[in-house]
Design an enzyme around this catalytic site. Structure first.
Site, PDB file in Angstrom:
ATOM      1  N   SER A   2      -0.599   6.198   4.156  1.00  0.00           N
ATOM      2  CA  SER A   2      -2.048   6.220   4.352  1.00  0.00           C
ATOM      3  C   SER A   2      -2.349   6.487   5.816  1.00  0.00           C
ATOM      4  CB  SER A   2      -2.649   4.866   3.938  1.00  0.00           C
ATOM      5  OG  SER A   2      -3.997   4.761   4.358  1.00  0.00           O
ATOM      6  N   TYR A  41      -2.090  -4.012   5.221  1.00  0.00           N
ATOM      7  CA  TYR A  41      -1.994  -2.711   4.563  1.00  0.00           C
ATOM      8  C   TYR A  41      -1.561  -1.643   5.567  1.00  0.00           C
ATOM      9  CZ  TYR A  41      -3.226   1.381   1.783  1.00  0.00           C
ATOM     10  OH  TYR A  41      -3.181   2.580   1.093  1.00  0.00           O
TER      11      TYR A  41
END
Length: 254
Positions: free
Chosen positions: A139, A149
């Site tokens: 990501s 994350y």
């Protein structure tokens, strides 16, 4: 002989789009996800549309015995996997201190331990054949402070970049794919939609574009793929910003 791709998190979102585009390119498929019913429906659709062989492997990758079956399938020299797509994942709220620590541990395992293990399982047979590709879906959050994350995805980017430099000369490329906000059910499950929480419409990407760009970059042997010019520019800008500023930017969109 047809090439075979194994895709985790294949029942929906980017995983389903990888399956569609790879089937369209002539790959046979092994689809991995927890929901067997959803996988069977996806497999039937792909067989009907593209005439490819599609194997269904229902497995919760956070359960060791189930994950080991997927590792064994990836490593099986009698049924070679030519392309591995590590795509399975889920998101958590960014408020680490308020999150359940067991949820965080599962999040870490699925985004770091699972792709590491599957990559390890894939490498030996791929290196023995002198060819293969591994795609790790990361990501753009890897390039900015964004709770655990971003930290997980940063590990995946650094690992993939190193592995590509190490094994690329031996015929096996490893590519970390770093999409931004993409129209999939990944964000929908978190209650995030275009136009909400400060994410401009122009920052949302289409899944088919992300997958097409990443497959092209993987074919070119790139260690990192950032689909779309806008996110290439954004990640370069974020890298030179003070940590507090980039952390505030990272709070947008959960």
């Amino acid at each position: 002989m047809a090439r075979t791709a194994l895709i985790t998190g294949a029942s929906s979102g980017l995983g389903a789009e990888y399956a569609r585009q790879l089937a369209m390119r002539g790959f046979d498929l092994v689809l991995v996800a927890r929901d067997r019913e959803a996988l069977e429906a996806r497999a039937a659709e792909l067989r009907g549309s593209y005439g490819r062989q599609v194997e269904v492997l229902a497995a919760d990758l956070l359960r060791p015995r189930k994950r080991e079956k997927v590792e064994a399938r990836v490593a099986d020299p009698q049924r070679p996997v030519d392309l591995l797509v590590n795509n399975a994942g889920f998101g958590l709220p960014l408020a680490f201190a308020r999150n359940d620590i067991e949820d965080e541990a599962r999040h870490l395992a699925l985004h770091v331990e699972v792709p590491m293990r599957l990559t390890h399982a894939a490498l030996a047979p791929m290196l023995a054949r002198g060819r293969g590709r591994i795609i790790n879906v990361a990501s753009v959050a890897a390039f900015m402070p964004r709770s655990t994350y971003g930290a997980c995805k940063r590990w995946l980017v650094d690992f993939s970049r190193w592995a590509n430099a190490e094994y690329g000369p031996r015929g096996v490329s490893v590519t970390a794919v770093c999409p931004g906000f993409t129209h999939t059910n990944f964000h929908e499950r978190m209650g995030l939609e275009p136009g909400r929480e400060g994410i401009a419409d122009g920052l949302w990407l289409q899944a088919q574009d992300v997958v097409a760009d990443s497959l092209r970059d993987a074919a070119r042997g790139k260690g990192v793929s950032i689909p779309s010019v806008r996110y290439k520019v954004l990640t370069r800008v974020v890298r030179v910003l003070p940590a507090r500023v980039s952390a505030r930017l990272g709070q947008r969109g959960r």
